[in-house]
Enzyme design. Structure first.
Site, PDB file in Angstrom:
ATOM      1  N   TRP A  93       0.847  -1.219   0.000  1.00 17.91           N
ATOM      2  CA  TRP A  93       0.000   0.000   0.000  1.00 17.91           C
ATOM      3  C   TRP A  93       0.869   1.250   0.000  1.00 17.91           C
ATOM      4  O   TRP A  93       0.553   2.240  -0.654  1.00 17.91           O
ATOM      5  CB  TRP A  93      -0.954  -0.013   1.192  1.00 17.91           C
ATOM      6  N   ASP A  94       1.961   1.206   0.749  1.00 19.93           N
ATOM      7  CA  ASP A  94       2.910   2.322   0.718  1.00 19.93           C
ATOM      8  C   ASP A  94       3.463   2.528  -0.686  1.00 19.93           C
ATOM      9  O   ASP A  94       3.613   3.660  -1.152  1.00 19.93           O
ATOM     10  CB  ASP A  94       4.097   2.017   1.647  1.00 19.93           C
ATOM     11  N   VAL A  95       3.813   1.423  -1.329  1.00 21.79           N
ATOM     12  CA  VAL A  95       4.354   1.501  -2.688  1.00 21.79           C
ATOM     13  C   VAL A  95       3.325   2.131  -3.626  1.00 21.79           C
ATOM     14  O   VAL A  95       3.624   3.073  -4.373  1.00 21.79           O
ATOM     15  CB  VAL A  95       4.767   0.099  -3.179  1.00 21.79           C
TER      16      VAL A  95
END
Lengths: 401, 401
Positions: free
Chosen positions: A165-167
């Site tokens: 999700w960060d990516v």
């Protein structure tokens, strides 16, 4: 002929930490933007994030800040905040772009910066849309993915190791900056964008059909181990102790897999017995266990080299499972122009990837800066500050020159 | 005042299937681009991809093609291929942009299209950089992530359920289109971009430090279950049968977690005994098991509501693990402007997300088209083809009007 880098002339001020915002800035930097990461003197909370080099330098921080310039300022000091505002105002026609995941600091917010530069593009990354904090690991827990990931029959959640999700959030941030700058070039308007990590996860779960499936069926899909939902794909053990992932995504893939394994006749008989058509996604999926059990002996009786020879002659998609150490030892990596060995201060010589967007006009990977190394240069270039004035700021602890 | 959508005037022709290319197009469509997905008559291999609605319509296909227009052409027919070339040539100043994951078809390649429109932006998604095919599941197997994902002590690979590499690839594709279009606006030059799924995974593994770590240490990081590498974060069971993910990413988070659980004194004593400082990432990580075992009873003796009350008053990041059905039943979803209920042909009323890039000038989620529904309109608009000519093409099986 060398073309200009696609993002030549774009200048982004990044007040960031951890993955998403730094990855957004990195993505723009590797396509030619001048990305200036601005940290508090001494660095942000991610400066020592693992993994570490033997020297203790963070491979995470250096990995996510390649090709940027680094400025440090004391934000607790009014003068430090004014310098930041000055950098926003003075960063030229392709500048006035702020990418940040710092929250709750009015002087860094859209209103404050739009007051000094009305066409500012301000992209705020935050946990939830309402401003509550969240990180990849908490967002992931709330999505539903950990309850369907992992071995069949296992109870309890399985977290991902890749902070997916960060990516995705970091890549959306780059998209947000580029789309807002496109509008600014056409209309002169700035933009205020908010990008919540939680919304990123919800969007993608929705786009891929997970939300609609749960909403319409009111039933959770099962945990199916390494099988592919709605198709045929699974891992198999080889005679020489390897494991391979094998994917038959289409009718042709499956027919080729049956032929390569000598099971065409067996599968045809089985289809007749079951009233099934393994050319269809649904039937391959429904009968995945019997299909897999018929395939298992073929893989178990072959070493990797034999198996590769037989499968590579077909359309079947497959790959050996590797460990990270095997991946980096693969000679193909050294031949891939995506990667080059850079000399990273604090780390030494290390393989580093550029942008996966292979094209003319983009450079190769370059090292991350040393924290604060570009402070004096940036203050001189963007604010016209003489070197002695920068030194005076440093002596008073306002800037980390 | 409503601002123009950021991608107003951009027109993308998408010849695509499965996740990456359609997600790239979707991302651009939801920011205001006119995205025209062009399929063979009858659809591509992803038309029936699971999950499915009770009607059999793919929730995957409709989820990934929201807000686009759909054109169908017979690519096996020379006239169908010429129509596609005509659409590329005739798609206006913001057009001439082709996003595709179809490989091995010269008429759809950069050279062929640049011959008819020299400023074409052509983004080719493929498995490996050298052209060999690959999909998310085979790329993932080769990265190393499946060997460190999953329960501690488990042997064997654990695949991800979220196709994270496909997702990242699709978002990179949107970045590639936007950055190339920016250069074209400034220099008039077109672009030829190649984006390999394998390179996407390598890039991100590199940016996050996984490659450098393996290269420098020659040792693989261990499989640590739901612990966070290089910090303190883990799942805990509650008294009422729930599981929660708890994250202490910084010194402050950990101090707050200790205070909330009444363990400040215990942890201080333990730090003294171990010669450790739990304020540092490395020491929190090294002593994760003893820290977790001391925290476990606190979670095990509380129901979720009590625990929420106590942790929400602190900086500690936490979230309950949910299933997809719980996620979609959350009333917060209905209140989130990211999502709206759309009426999707073939599916019915269903929650659908727009772009997570919250800003003025972007619309809400709109439904996916019915396959081929816009063929006649698009041929009329872009090629000036009269309705009767489109009907004639349809009768001859060249276009799916």
């Amino acid at each position: 002929m060398t073309s200009a880098a696609p993002l030549d002339g774009l200048r982004v001020l990044e007040v960031s930490s951890f993955v998403a915002a730094p990855l957004g800035g990195l993505t723009l930097a590797q396509l030619g933007a001048d990305v200036i990461r601005i940290d508090p003197i001494g660095g942000s909370a991610d400066l020592g994030r693992w993994p570490l080099a033997p020297s203790g330098t963070s491979l995470f921080w250096t990995g996510l800040n390649k090709g940027k310039r680094s400025v440090t300022l004391d934000f607790r000091h009014a003068e430090g905040r004014q310098l930041l505002a000055g950098l926003v105002a003075g960063s030229g026609t392709g500048g006035g772009i702020v990418l940040t995941n710092a929250v709750g600091q009015d002087w860094l917010g859209y209103e404050a910066l739009a007051a000094i530069r009305p066409d500012v593009i301000h992209l705020q990354i935050q946990g939830h849309r309402d401003g509550r904090p969240a990180v990849d690991y908490t967002v992931n827990a709330a999505t539903g993915f950990p309850m369907v990931t992992g071995p069949e029959g296992y109870e309890g959640p399985v977290n991902h190791v890749l902070p997916a999700w960060d990516v995705a959030c970091g890549l959306y941030a780059a998209i947000g900056v580029l789309s807002a700058e496109r509008r600014r070039q056409r209309t002169g308007e700035g933009s205020r964008l908010t990008l919540a990590l939680d919304d990123v996860a919800l969007s993608l779960a929705g786009h891929l059909g997970f939300l609609a499936e749960a909403q319409l069926s009111q039933v959770d899909r099962p945990r199916i181990g390494n099988h592919l939902y709605g198709g045929f794909a699974r891992d198999f053990a080889t005679a020489d102790g390897q494991r391979v992932m094998v994917v038959a995504l289409t009718r042709r893939h499956f027919a080729d897999l049956a032929r390569a394994t000598g099971l065409t006749g067996t599968f045809t008989e089985l289809e007749r017995l079951l009233g099934a058509d393994f050319g269809t996604d649904g039937d391959r999926y429904e009968h995945r266990e019997v299909i897999a059990s018929l395939l298992t002996p073929w893989f178990a009786s072959r070493g990797l080299a034999d198996l590769a020879g037989e499968l590579d002659a077909t359309s079947v998609l497959w790959s050996r499972y590797r460990r990270f150490t095997e991946l980096v030892a693969d000679p193909a990596l050294a031949d891939n122009p995506l990667l080059r060995e850079i000399d990273q201060p604090g780390v030494g010589r290390v393989l580093a990837p550029g942008s996966p967007l292979a094209q003319d006009g983009t450079g190769e990977a370059t090292a991350a800066p040393v924290l604060g190394a570009d402070t004096a240069d940036v203050l001189a270039e963007l604010l016209g500050l003489p070197a002695e004035a920068a030194r005076a700021l440093a002596e008073r602890g306002v800037a980390g020159c």
